[in-house]
Design a protein around this motif. Structure first.
Motif, short mmCIF file in Angstrom:
data_model
loop_
_atom_site.label_atom_id
_atom_site.label_comp_id
_atom_site.label_asym_id
_atom_site.label_seq_id
_atom_site.Cartn_x
_atom_site.Cartn_y
_atom_site.Cartn_z
N LEU A 1 60.40 56.02 80.71
CA LEU A 1 59.01 56.73 80.24
C LEU A 1 58.82 57.46 79.35
O LEU A 1 59.45 58.89 79.99
CB LEU A 1 58.41 56.95 82.10
N VAL A 2 58.09 57.38 78.05
CA VAL A 2 57.54 58.27 77.81
C VAL A 2 56.63 59.32 77.57
O VAL A 2 55.78 58.93 78.04
CB VAL A 2 57.89 57.62 76.02
N VAL A 3 56.67 60.75 77.20
CA VAL A 3 55.41 61.87 77.62
C VAL A 3 55.15 62.34 77.34
O VAL A 3 56.19 63.27 76.68
CB VAL A 3 55.33 61.90 79.42
N ALA A 4 53.93 62.55 76.26
CA ALA A 4 53.82 63.87 75.90
C ALA A 4 53.30 64.52 76.72
O ALA A 4 51.82 64.77 77.02
CB ALA A 4 52.52 63.18 74.32
N THR A 5 54.11 65.77 76.92
CA THR A 5 53.81 67.01 77.20
C THR A 5 52.54 67.82 76.76
O THR A 5 52.27 67.84 75.20
CB THR A 5 54.64 68.38 77.88
N ARG A 6 52.02 68.57 77.49
CA ARG A 6 51.21 69.59 76.80
C ARG A 6 51.92 71.42 76.64
O ARG A 6 52.44 71.07 77.42
CB ARG A 6 50.05 70.21 77.56
N MET A 7 52.04 71.14 75.14
CA MET A 7 53.27 72.14 75.01
C MET A 7 52.48 73.66 75.13
O MET A 7 51.78 74.12 73.94
CB MET A 7 53.89 71.66 73.84
N VAL A 8 52.99 74.49 75.64
CA VAL A 8 52.32 76.01 75.37
C VAL A 8 53.58 76.85 75.22
O VAL A 8 54.84 77.19 75.99
CB VAL A 8 51.20 76.07 77.19
N ALA A 9 53.19 77.54 74.05
CA ALA A 9 53.92 78.80 73.96
C ALA A 9 54.40 79.85 74.78
O ALA A 9 53.11 79.96 75.19
CB ALA A 9 53.49 79.00 72.05
#
Length: 371
Positions: A234-242
């Motif tokens: 399952l491919v998921v685009a996460t929210r990426m937080v620096a």
């Protein structure tokens, strides 16, 4: 204990460069700086983003290496050139005369002329039961990191990001059994429907409420309707937080990314941030960078930092040279220089020797002989 390991008790607290973060970008930068004969220390809290993954891919000569093993090797290489790695968490940074001070959670303080921040990012996974537990295993995000391992398998893509359709089209390169789950994502545009259909990508409406796992392997997803759709990845685009909190004391903070996929610390092509003397590399500034790209960015930032320090060292050397020349000139002016008493005496001594007073010894008179 490795012969290259340096006891933390003997680490000096002043360095040319402090690297905050010991992932691929940070260790690559530290290695480059250490080889440039710079004193460098890496402060690392030991929380690599890719720790759950079985292997890091796309690395020449080390494809598939365990991410943790890659970091272990990297730390040893840095130490082999005199660099140092401290297991601690950097909590703040501030500017002081001549550079910066970084304070760690243990209370230790590190002074540096320059900073390289490689703190990475945190993936915020959608709130679907079971998703976080399988992150980096069969819940994936990057086709170049994991596509080969799931080739020809039934792959699902969870639509939670502006990048979700793009992800589905990318993973279609590795499998002809790709399904896009609309979940809670935005309504697709007409051209997106067409592109998905042209590539044979199925689209399933409805919210995904859970995962089906059989013998510790993903077997499918469950929809709110009760329907089960088989998938093995399952491919998921996460929210990426620096992770940019350490920069707050310098007036730097993470901002929203133009693509709407998370937050990042802006920097130029070399990694230089808006604060002079502070560089960033890796996922903290480039959310989409994988391990090879992060390594390259660390090298590039380190080269820019070293060039900046070379310029500063050269400016200081020129200033010292000019100051010494000015002092010498002032000293000569006080003594009269070449035409003063001291200078004239030296010239006379060299040219005239004993005749330096300008008088020849008088010859004896040779008058008439006495009878």
């Amino acid at each position: 204990m490795s012969e290259n390991k340096v006891s933390e008790d003997r680490i000096s607290e002043e360095f040319d460069v402090v690297v905050v973060g010991g992932g691929a970008a940070g260790l690559s930068g530290a290695l480059t700086l250490a080889r440039a004969r710079r004193s460098v220390v890496v402060i690392d809290s030991g929380e690599p983003r890719n720790a759950p993954a079985a292997g890091a891919h796309g690395l020449l000569s080390r494809d598939g290496v365990s991410p943790l093993e890659l970091l272990r090797i990297g730390r040893e290489e840095v130490a082999g050139y005199g660099g140092q790695v401290v297991s601690d968490r950097a909590v703040s940074a501030r500017r002081v005369a001549g550079g910066f001070v970084v304070e760690a959670g243990s209370g230790r303080r590190f002074r540096a002329r320059r900073l390289l921040v490689t703190t990475g990012l945190v993936d915020e996974v959608p709130e679907v039961p079971g998703l976080r537990e399988r992150w980096g295993r069969d819940v994936l995000h990057c086709p170049y990191c994991h596509g080969w391992e799931v080739r020809d398998a039934p792959i699902g893509v969870l639509a939670v990001s502006p990048l979700s359709v793009h992800q589905a089209l990318l993973f279609r390169q590795w499998s002809d059994r790709v399904t896009l789950f609309l979940h809670t994502g935005a309504e697709l545009a007409e051209d997106e429907w067409e592109r998905l259909a042209a590539r044979g990508i199925a689209v399933v409406d409805g919210e995904v409420t859970g995962l089906e796992v059989v013998e510790d392997r993903l077997a499918g997803v469950r929809l709110a309707s009760g329907r089960r759709v088989p998938v093995e990845a399952l491919v998921v685009a996460t929210r990426m937080v620096a992770r940019g909190e350490v920069l707050a004391g310098l007036g730097l903070s993470a901002v929203e990314h133009p693509m709407g996929v998370g937050t990042y610390v802006p920097s130029d092509a070399s990694g230089l941030t808006e604060v002079a003397g502070v560089w960033a590399a890796g996922n903290v500034t480039d959310l989409l960078a994988n391990v090879p790209v992060a390594q390259a960015a660390g090298f590039q930032a380190a080269a820019a930092i070293n060039a900046d320090l070379v310029a500063e060292d050269t400016d200081a050397a020129v200033a010292r040279r000019r100051s010494a020349a000015a002092s010498e000139a002032a000293s000569e002016a006080v003594s009269g220089g070449d035409f003063g008493p001291a200078g004239e005496a030296e010239v006379c001594a060299r040219v005239l020797g004993e005749r330096r007073h300008g008088l020849e010894p008088l010859p004896r008179s040779q008058g008439p002989a006495r009878p």
